[in-house]
Motif scaffolding. Structure first.
Motif, mmCIF file in Angstrom:
data_model
loop_
_atom_site.group_PDB
_atom_site.id
_atom_site.type_symbol
_atom_site.label_atom_id
_atom_site.label_comp_id
_atom_site.label_asym_id
_atom_site.label_seq_id
_atom_site.Cartn_x
_atom_site.Cartn_y
_atom_site.Cartn_z
ATOM 1 N N ALA A 41 0.826 -1.199 0.000
ATOM 2 C CA ALA A 41 0.000 0.000 0.000
ATOM 3 C C ALA A 41 0.864 1.254 0.000
ATOM 4 O O ALA A 41 1.964 1.270 0.552
ATOM 5 N N THR A 42 0.354 2.302 -0.631
ATOM 6 C CA THR A 42 0.947 3.626 -0.582
ATOM 7 C C THR A 42 0.009 4.495 0.243
ATOM 8 O O THR A 42 -1.197 4.495 0.014
ATOM 9 N N TYR A 43 0.553 5.222 1.209
ATOM 10 C CA TYR A 43 -0.262 6.050 2.095
ATOM 11 C C TYR A 43 -0.231 7.491 1.600
ATOM 12 O O TYR A 43 0.848 8.077 1.461
ATOM 13 N N ILE A 44 -1.423 8.054 1.347
ATOM 14 C CA ILE A 44 -1.510 9.393 0.763
ATOM 15 C C ILE A 44 -2.427 10.263 1.620
ATOM 16 O O ILE A 44 -3.516 9.838 2.015
ATOM 17 N N ASP A 45 -1.982 11.502 1.896
ATOM 18 C CA ASP A 45 -2.747 12.459 2.688
ATOM 19 C C ASP A 45 -3.645 13.303 1.789
ATOM 20 O O ASP A 45 -3.261 13.646 0.671
ATOM 21 N N TYR A 46 -4.821 13.657 2.327
ATOM 22 C CA TYR A 46 -5.790 14.490 1.612
ATOM 23 C C TYR A 46 -6.317 15.552 2.560
ATOM 24 O O TYR A 46 -6.273 15.394 3.781
ATOM 25 N N VAL A 47 -6.838 16.626 1.980
ATOM 26 C CA VAL A 47 -7.468 17.680 2.755
ATOM 27 C C VAL A 47 -8.751 18.084 2.026
ATOM 28 O O VAL A 47 -8.830 18.037 0.797
ATOM 29 N N ALA A 48 -9.782 18.439 2.801
ATOM 30 C CA ALA A 48 -11.045 18.921 2.232
ATOM 31 C C ALA A 48 -11.470 20.152 3.024
ATOM 32 O O ALA A 48 -11.145 20.285 4.209
ATOM 33 N N VAL A 69 -11.894 9.063 -3.849
ATOM 34 C CA VAL A 69 -11.767 10.519 -3.827
ATOM 35 C C VAL A 69 -11.398 11.049 -5.201
ATOM 36 O O VAL A 69 -10.675 10.410 -5.958
ATOM 37 N N GLU A 70 -11.946 12.193 -5.511
ATOM 38 C CA GLU A 70 -11.542 12.963 -6.685
ATOM 39 C C GLU A 70 -10.898 14.217 -6.121
ATOM 40 O O GLU A 70 -11.460 14.864 -5.233
ATOM 41 N N PHE A 71 -9.702 14.557 -6.596
ATOM 42 C CA PHE A 71 -8.977 15.668 -5.986
ATOM 43 C C PHE A 71 -8.132 16.397 -7.017
ATOM 44 O O PHE A 71 -7.865 15.888 -8.104
ATOM 45 N N VAL A 72 -7.739 17.604 -6.648
ATOM 46 C CA VAL A 72 -6.801 18.397 -7.436
ATOM 47 C C VAL A 72 -5.573 18.649 -6.558
ATOM 48 O O VAL A 72 -5.680 18.730 -5.335
ATOM 49 N N MET A 73 -4.438 18.746 -7.188
ATOM 50 C CA MET A 73 -3.207 19.043 -6.455
ATOM 51 C C MET A 73 -3.004 20.556 -6.458
ATOM 52 O O MET A 73 -3.031 21.183 -7.513
ATOM 53 N N ARG A 74 -2.838 21.131 -5.287
ATOM 54 C CA ARG A 74 -2.683 22.577 -5.138
ATOM 55 C C ARG A 74 -1.376 22.897 -4.428
ATOM 56 O O ARG A 74 -0.921 22.148 -3.567
ATOM 57 N N ASN A 75 -0.801 24.035 -4.774
ATOM 58 C CA ASN A 75 0.364 24.532 -4.041
ATOM 59 C C ASN A 75 -0.067 24.897 -2.630
ATOM 60 O O ASN A 75 -1.131 25.484 -2.420
ATOM 61 N N HIS A 76 0.749 24.551 -1.681
ATOM 62 C CA HIS A 76 0.488 24.891 -0.282
ATOM 63 C C HIS A 76 1.772 25.514 0.264
ATOM 64 O O HIS A 76 2.575 24.869 0.912
ATOM 65 N N ASN A 77 1.970 26.769 -0.061
ATOM 66 C CA ASN A 77 3.179 27.483 0.334
ATOM 67 C C ASN A 77 2.870 28.363 1.538
ATOM 68 O O ASN A 77 1.843 29.041 1.575
ATOM 69 N N GLN A 91 -0.619 19.908 -1.875
ATOM 70 C CA GLN A 91 -1.730 19.398 -1.095
ATOM 71 C C GLN A 91 -2.725 18.732 -2.032
ATOM 72 O O GLN A 91 -3.012 19.271 -3.099
ATOM 73 N N ASN A 92 -3.242 17.566 -1.642
ATOM 74 C CA ASN A 92 -4.284 16.882 -2.408
ATOM 75 C C ASN A 92 -5.628 17.340 -1.867
ATOM 76 O O ASN A 92 -6.064 16.886 -0.815
ATOM 77 N N GLN A 93 -6.271 18.265 -2.600
ATOM 78 C CA GLN A 93 -7.516 18.871 -2.139
ATOM 79 C C GLN A 93 -8.705 18.132 -2.746
ATOM 80 O O GLN A 93 -8.901 18.142 -3.955
ATOM 81 N N VAL A 94 -9.490 17.487 -1.881
ATOM 82 C CA VAL A 94 -10.627 16.679 -2.320
ATOM 83 C C VAL A 94 -11.754 17.586 -2.799
ATOM 84 O O VAL A 94 -12.144 18.529 -2.116
ATOM 85 N N THR A 95 -12.275 17.279 -3.997
ATOM 86 C CA THR A 95 -13.410 18.022 -4.539
ATOM 87 C C THR A 95 -14.700 17.199 -4.463
ATOM 88 O O THR A 95 -15.773 17.755 -4.333
ATOM 89 N N GLN A 96 -14.562 15.876 -4.566
ATOM 90 C CA GLN A 96 -15.710 14.968 -4.446
ATOM 91 C C GLN A 96 -15.225 13.673 -3.832
ATOM 92 O O GLN A 96 -14.045 13.328 -3.949
ATOM 93 N N PHE A 97 -16.157 12.940 -3.212
ATOM 94 C CA PHE A 97 -15.798 11.634 -2.679
ATOM 95 C C PHE A 97 -17.005 10.717 -2.690
ATOM 96 O O PHE A 97 -18.145 11.162 -2.775
ATOM 97 N N ARG A 98 -16.716 9.430 -2.644
ATOM 98 C CA ARG A 98 -17.759 8.406 -2.526
ATOM 99 C C ARG A 98 -17.274 7.406 -1.495
ATOM 100 O O ARG A 98 -16.085 7.144 -1.400
ATOM 101 N N ILE A 99 -18.211 6.857 -0.736
ATOM 102 C CA ILE A 99 -17.836 5.804 0.195
ATOM 103 C C ILE A 99 -18.564 4.536 -0.201
ATOM 104 O O ILE A 99 -19.627 4.576 -0.817
#
Length: 144
Positions: A41-48, A69-77, A91-99
């Motif tokens: 597994a690869t562990y990836i962080d997300y923010v919403a 998750v559907e996400f866009v990558m954004r600069n977080h400076n 930052q992986n910014q979540v725009t939509q998700f499904r469970i």
């Protein structure tokens, strides 16, 4: 705009917070994404943020839960308050998700993951419940 898409399992509880004068709602969480090449597994962080963060807080509740998750990558400076150094990050910014909620009883596997998460600060891929068979009709689809 580039849109990214991942499906994985929730590694630990969602960290929900409210910050700033505008009371921005923020949810931080981590998914374990199956690496099909070597079975690890690869562990990836997300923010919403805001409404999406509230929905994640309310619906992404069980360690081991399958989340898409559907996400866009954004600069977080930002500037580090302690050192004054400028930090450049993504930052992986979540725009939509499904469970996906399993209709089959998988509570035992989830309980084992939660116990192992308490014992260790970082969950490894062998501690997580097995990935489900998405071709079956054993899942209830929930979209947020």
């Amino acid at each position: 705009m580039q849109i990214n898409h991942h499906v994985g399992r929730l590694v630990r509880d969602v960290n929900f917070t409210v910050r700033g004068e505008k009371e921005t709602k923020i949810a931080y969480f981590k998914l374990a994404i199956n690496d099909l090449k070597d079975g690890k597994a690869t562990y990836i962080d997300y923010v919403a943020f805001n409404k999406t963060a509230e929905l994640i807080r309310d619906y992404v509740t069980d360690v081991g839960q399958v989340v898409e998750v559907e996400f866009v990558m954004r600069n977080h400076n930002y500037t580090d308050k302690n050192t004054g150094q400028k930090i450049y990050a993504m930052q992986n910014q979540v725009t939509q998700f499904r469970i996906y909620k399993s209709n089959l009883s998988s509570k035992k596997a989830v309980d084992q993951t939660q116990v192992s998460d308490i014992r260790k600060s970082e969950v490894t891929d062998k501690d997580l419940p097995p990935y489900p068979d998405f071709s079956s009709n054993a899942f209830e689809y929930v979209e947020g």
